[in-house]
Write a protein that holds these residues in place. Structure first.
Motif, short mmCIF file in Angstrom:
data_model
loop_
_atom_site.label_atom_id
_atom_site.label_comp_id
_atom_site.label_asym_id
_atom_site.label_seq_id
_atom_site.Cartn_x
_atom_site.Cartn_y
_atom_site.Cartn_z
N VAL A 111 -20.04 -43.15 33.63
CA VAL A 111 -20.88 -42.78 32.48
C VAL A 111 -22.31 -42.52 32.95
O VAL A 111 -23.01 -41.66 32.42
N GLY A 112 -22.74 -43.26 33.98
CA GLY A 112 -24.08 -43.04 34.52
C GLY A 112 -24.24 -41.72 35.23
O GLY A 112 -25.36 -41.28 35.48
N MET A 113 -23.14 -41.08 35.58
CA MET A 113 -23.22 -39.78 36.26
C MET A 113 -23.46 -38.63 35.29
O MET A 113 -23.85 -37.54 35.69
N ILE A 114 -23.23 -38.86 34.01
CA ILE A 114 -23.47 -37.85 32.98
C ILE A 114 -24.99 -37.71 32.79
O ILE A 114 -25.69 -38.72 32.73
N PRO A 115 -25.50 -36.49 32.72
CA PRO A 115 -26.95 -36.34 32.51
C PRO A 115 -27.40 -37.07 31.23
O PRO A 115 -26.74 -36.99 30.20
N TYR A 116 -28.48 -37.79 31.36
CA TYR A 116 -29.04 -38.64 30.31
C TYR A 116 -28.11 -39.78 29.93
O TYR A 116 -28.24 -40.38 28.89
N GLY A 117 -27.15 -40.06 30.79
CA GLY A 117 -26.25 -41.19 30.58
C GLY A 117 -26.92 -42.48 31.02
O GLY A 117 -27.99 -42.49 31.63
N PHE A 118 -26.28 -43.57 30.74
CA PHE A 118 -26.86 -44.88 31.04
C PHE A 118 -25.81 -45.72 31.75
O PHE A 118 -24.69 -45.86 31.28
#
Length: 131
Positions: free
Chosen positions: A38-45
């Motif tokens: 999920v952190g790899m998605i842009p603006y992900g956390f």
């Protein structure tokens, strides 16, 4: 993914009775995998970049391992803290050192995962600043 966790984690590290712990290990594996993806998605956390999440996960696993160890080995588990063949005069010091090192694993594991995730984020921000 199922085969990777089963053959590389369960069968190599837990020889006898490893199938009993497979669902827990698979759940932990997928939790960490999904949180990091999920952190790899842009603006992900990425939740594993926070120390409280990694500490809570390490503490829960540590408590679970100790419960399983006491259930399996009983009070003989405490013999882990005094190496075989150690002189009895050094027993209090050795037990103290072993208990501290055993319980410090929680902090060590949580800090390692936190530092790895945080350094990855810092590196990506530095590299993105060059573009």
């Amino acid at each position: 993914m199922y085969e990777f966790v089963y053959f590389n984690i369960v069968s190599e590290n837990i020889k006898k009775g490893g199938n009993l712990y497979f669902p827990v290990l698979l759940s932990i594996f997928f939790f960490l995998l999904i949180c990091n993806l999920v952190g790899m998605i842009p603006y992900g956390f990425t939740v594993t970049s926070h120390i409280i999440v990694t500490f809570s996960l390490a503490l829960a696993i540590f408590i679970g391992i100790n419960i399983i160890g006491i259930k399996t080995h009983g009070l003989h588990l405490l013999s882990l803290f005094l190496p075989a063949g150690a002189p009895l005069i050094m027993a209090p010091l050795l037990v103290f050192i072993e208990v501290v090192s055993y319980s410090f694993r929680v902090v060590s594991l949580s800090l390692r995962l936190f530092a790895n995730m945080m350094s990855g984020h810092c590196l990506l921000k530095i590299l993105a600043g060059f573009a």
